[in-house]
Design a protein around this motif. Structure first.
Motif, PDB file in Angstrom:
ATOM      1  N   MET A 214      -4.357  15.544  -2.692  1.00 20.14           N
ATOM      2  CA  MET A 214      -4.716  14.129  -2.798  1.00 20.14           C
ATOM      3  C   MET A 214      -3.493  13.301  -3.204  1.00 20.14           C
ATOM      4  N   LYS A 215      -3.285  12.197  -2.497  1.00 20.20           N
ATOM      5  CA  LYS A 215      -2.197  11.288  -2.861  1.00 20.20           C
ATOM      6  C   LYS A 215      -2.510  10.625  -4.202  1.00 20.20           C
ATOM      7  N   LYS A 216      -1.471  10.401  -4.994  1.00 22.31           N
ATOM      8  CA  LYS A 216      -1.665   9.763  -6.293  1.00 22.31           C
ATOM      9  C   LYS A 216      -0.613   8.689  -6.513  1.00 22.31           C
ATOM     10  N   ILE A 217      -1.048   7.544  -6.997  1.00 22.11           N
ATOM     11  CA  ILE A 217      -0.166   6.385  -7.169  1.00 22.11           C
ATOM     12  C   ILE A 217      -0.062   6.042  -8.647  1.00 22.11           C
ATOM     13  N   LEU A 218       1.152   5.755  -9.093  1.00 19.31           N
ATOM     14  CA  LEU A 218       1.368   5.265 -10.447  1.00 19.31           C
ATOM     15  C   LEU A 218       1.369   3.741 -10.405  1.00 19.31           C
ATOM     16  N   VAL A 219       0.437   3.131 -11.104  1.00 16.59           N
ATOM     17  CA  VAL A 219       0.359   1.673 -11.197  1.00 16.59           C
ATOM     18  C   VAL A 219       0.964   1.258 -12.537  1.00 16.59           C
ATOM     19  N   VAL A 220       1.963   0.395 -12.481  1.00 16.43           N
ATOM     20  CA  VAL A 220       2.663  -0.022 -13.706  1.00 16.43           C
ATOM     21  C   VAL A 220       2.322  -1.480 -13.994  1.00 16.43           C
ATOM     22  N   VAL A 221       1.778  -1.737 -15.186  1.00 13.04           N
ATOM     23  CA  VAL A 221       1.348  -3.086 -15.558  1.00 13.04           C
ATOM     24  C   VAL A 221       2.080  -3.565 -16.806  1.00 13.04           C
ATOM     25  N   THR A 222       2.021  -4.859 -17.020  1.00 10.82           N
ATOM     26  CA  THR A 222       2.694  -5.484 -18.150  1.00 10.82           C
ATOM     27  C   THR A 222       1.892  -5.353 -19.441  1.00 10.82           C
ATOM     28  N   ASN A 223       2.593  -5.366 -20.560  1.00  8.25           N
ATOM     29  CA  ASN A 223       1.967  -5.464 -21.880  1.00  8.25           C
ATOM     30  C   ASN A 223       2.013  -6.891 -22.420  1.00  8.25           C
ATOM     31  N   HIS A 224       2.759  -7.776 -21.735  1.00  4.22           N
ATOM     32  CA  HIS A 224       2.967  -9.135 -22.252  1.00  4.22           C
ATOM     33  C   HIS A 224       1.742  -9.990 -21.949  1.00  4.22           C
ATOM     34  N   ALA A 225       1.083 -10.474 -22.980  1.00  4.79           N
ATOM     35  CA  ALA A 225      -0.245 -11.085 -22.845  1.00  4.79           C
ATOM     36  C   ALA A 225      -0.250 -12.603 -22.725  1.00  4.79           C
ATOM     37  N   THR A 226       0.929 -13.235 -22.646  1.00  2.00           N
ATOM     38  CA  THR A 226       0.962 -14.691 -22.523  1.00  2.00           C
ATOM     39  C   THR A 226       1.910 -15.109 -21.410  1.00  2.00           C
ATOM     40  N   LEU A 227       1.821 -16.382 -21.036  1.00  2.00           N
ATOM     41  CA  LEU A 227       2.732 -16.960 -20.050  1.00  2.00           C
ATOM     42  C   LEU A 227       4.044 -17.297 -20.748  1.00  2.00           C
ATOM     43  N   GLY A 228       5.070 -16.494 -20.509  1.00  4.25           N
ATOM     44  CA  GLY A 228       6.350 -16.713 -21.161  1.00  4.25           C
ATOM     45  C   GLY A 228       6.211 -16.719 -22.668  1.00  4.25           C
ATOM     46  N   ASN A 229       6.766 -17.754 -23.295  1.00  7.57           N
ATOM     47  CA  ASN A 229       6.689 -17.877 -24.753  1.00  7.57           C
ATOM     48  C   ASN A 229       5.569 -18.805 -25.196  1.00  7.57           C
ATOM     49  N   THR A 230       4.695 -19.194 -24.264  1.00  5.50           N
ATOM     50  CA  THR A 230       3.579 -20.065 -24.616  1.00  5.50           C
ATOM     51  C   THR A 230       2.440 -19.242 -25.221  1.00  5.50           C
TER      52      THR A 230
ATOM     53  N   ASP B 243      -5.923   8.779  -5.567  1.00  5.37           N
ATOM     54  CA  ASP B 243      -6.124   8.690  -7.010  1.00  5.37           C
ATOM     55  C   ASP B 243      -5.011   7.833  -7.608  1.00  5.37           C
ATOM     56  N   TYR B 244      -5.187   7.421  -8.846  1.00  2.00           N
ATOM     57  CA  TYR B 244      -4.168   6.590  -9.482  1.00  2.00           C
ATOM     58  C   TYR B 244      -4.203   6.733 -11.000  1.00  2.00           C
ATOM     59  N   ASP B 245      -3.054   6.475 -11.614  1.00  2.00           N
ATOM     60  CA  ASP B 245      -2.922   6.326 -13.060  1.00  2.00           C
ATOM     61  C   ASP B 245      -2.381   4.933 -13.324  1.00  2.00           C
TER      62      ASP B 245
ATOM     63  N   TYR C 291       3.874  11.598  -8.539  1.00  2.00           N
ATOM     64  CA  TYR C 291       3.252  10.522  -7.779  1.00  2.00           C
ATOM     65  C   TYR C 291       3.885  10.360  -6.392  1.00  2.00           C
ATOM     66  N   ASP C 292       3.056   9.853  -5.481  1.00  2.00           N
ATOM     67  CA  ASP C 292       3.516   9.591  -4.116  1.00  2.00           C
ATOM     68  C   ASP C 292       4.039   8.175  -3.955  1.00  2.00           C
ATOM     69  N   ALA C 293       3.644   7.286  -4.855  1.00  2.00           N
ATOM     70  CA  ALA C 293       4.098   5.894  -4.804  1.00  2.00           C
ATOM     71  C   ALA C 293       3.995   5.280  -6.185  1.00  2.00           C
TER      72      ALA C 293
ATOM     73  N   ASP D  99      -0.939   2.892   4.734  1.00  4.81           N
ATOM     74  CA  ASP D  99      -0.369   3.250   6.042  1.00  4.81           C
ATOM     75  C   ASP D  99       0.922   4.062   5.880  1.00  4.81           C
ATOM     76  N   LEU D 100       1.735   3.675   4.904  1.00 13.22           N
ATOM     77  CA  LEU D 100       3.016   4.347   4.704  1.00 13.22           C
ATOM     78  C   LEU D 100       2.826   5.752   4.141  1.00 13.22           C
ATOM     79  N   LEU D 101       1.764   5.951   3.374  1.00  8.80           N
ATOM     80  CA  LEU D 101       1.508   7.254   2.764  1.00  8.80           C
ATOM     81  C   LEU D 101       0.696   8.192   3.672  1.00  8.80           C
ATOM     82  N   ALA D 102       0.116   7.627   4.709  1.00  7.98           N
ATOM     83  CA  ALA D 102      -0.755   8.430   5.600  1.00  7.98           C
ATOM     84  C   ALA D 102       0.017   9.550   6.283  1.00  7.98           C
TER      85      ALA D 102
END
Length: 223
Positions: free
Chosen positions: A1-17, A41-43, A92-94, A220-223
């Motif tokens: 099974m292909k598996k993708i690593l999804v990377v997200v931000t920890n910063h909870a505001t718009l810039g310094n606002t 699948d994904y993490d 991970y594949d992507a 499509d690229l991972l197929a």
């Protein structure tokens, strides 16, 4: 099974606002919908780990967004993201970076994920991003010493879209300018229109309207 690593931000505001921000949920959920439909699948990971901030969770009429956000498996992942210190990119594949203004304040300069992404790419992996997600591609430096973007054609959130969205005065930096200076070529279409660019194993999308297309291109690229 292909598996993708999804990377997200920890910063909870718009810039310094104090304006609530983080990852823009539809750019995450619409890509995940394509991956899940394809049987992948994904993490989900972030710099610090733990619960990651989301906004755009109440988009009226967006059933894809609502369905993913209500999924128990997704909720477990987004509320318990893997810290970068525990990420092994070889599994991970992507790697996918969804957008959201928060990235401009952390992932745009994070060397740890940049190194993981560089190794991943040089080992034949795919890197995808959408909207402000391409900001996380800026620090990626290959073993040759060249920046990943130096040979790539890309897109990303535009100056006009920042103006339309009312964020032009609050963002830490203008992504369009940074991409135009760093990439071999930066391309954009009219504000809020879909644009997805695939350059070898690097996929970028301009804005929220491009998230579905980024997910499709990734499958499509991972197929």
């Amino acid at each position: 099974m292909k598996k993708i690593l999804v990377v997200v931000t920890n910063h909870a505001t718009l810039g310094n606002t104090d304006q609530a921000n983080g990852t823009f949920a539809p750019e995450l959920t619409h890509v995940l919908n394509e991956l899940i439909t394809a049987g992948y699948d994904y993490d989900i990971a972030s710099i610090q780990g733990g619960k990651a901030p989301l906004y755009g969770t109440d988009m009226e009429g967006d059933t894809v967004n609502a369905d993913i956000l209500a999924d128990e498996g997704f909720l477990n992942r987004i509320n318990n993201t893997i810290p970068v210190s525990q990420v092994n990119g070889e599994g991970y594949d992507a790697i996918f970076y969804p957008g959201g203004f928060g990235l401009l304040s952390d992932l745009a300069t994070n060397e740890e994920f940049a190194q993981i992404s560089a190794n991943h790419y040089e080992n034949g992996g795919v890197i995808a991003s959408v909207c402000h997600g391409p900001s996380a591609l800026l620090p990626i430096t290959l073993s040759t010493g060249d920046k990943l973007l130096a040979s790539k054609s890309v897109t990303g959130f535009t100056r006009e879209e920042e103006v339309d969205f009312g964020t032009i005065n609050d963002i830490p930096f203008l992504l369009e300018e940074s991409l135009a200076r760093s990439a071999a070529q930066y391309t954009k279409v009219q504000p809020w229109q879909e644009l997805v660019i695939v350059d070898e194993r690097v996929i970028t999308g301009q804005n929220p309207a491009s998230a579905h297309g980024v997910g499709k291109a990734l499958v499509d690229l991972l197929a």
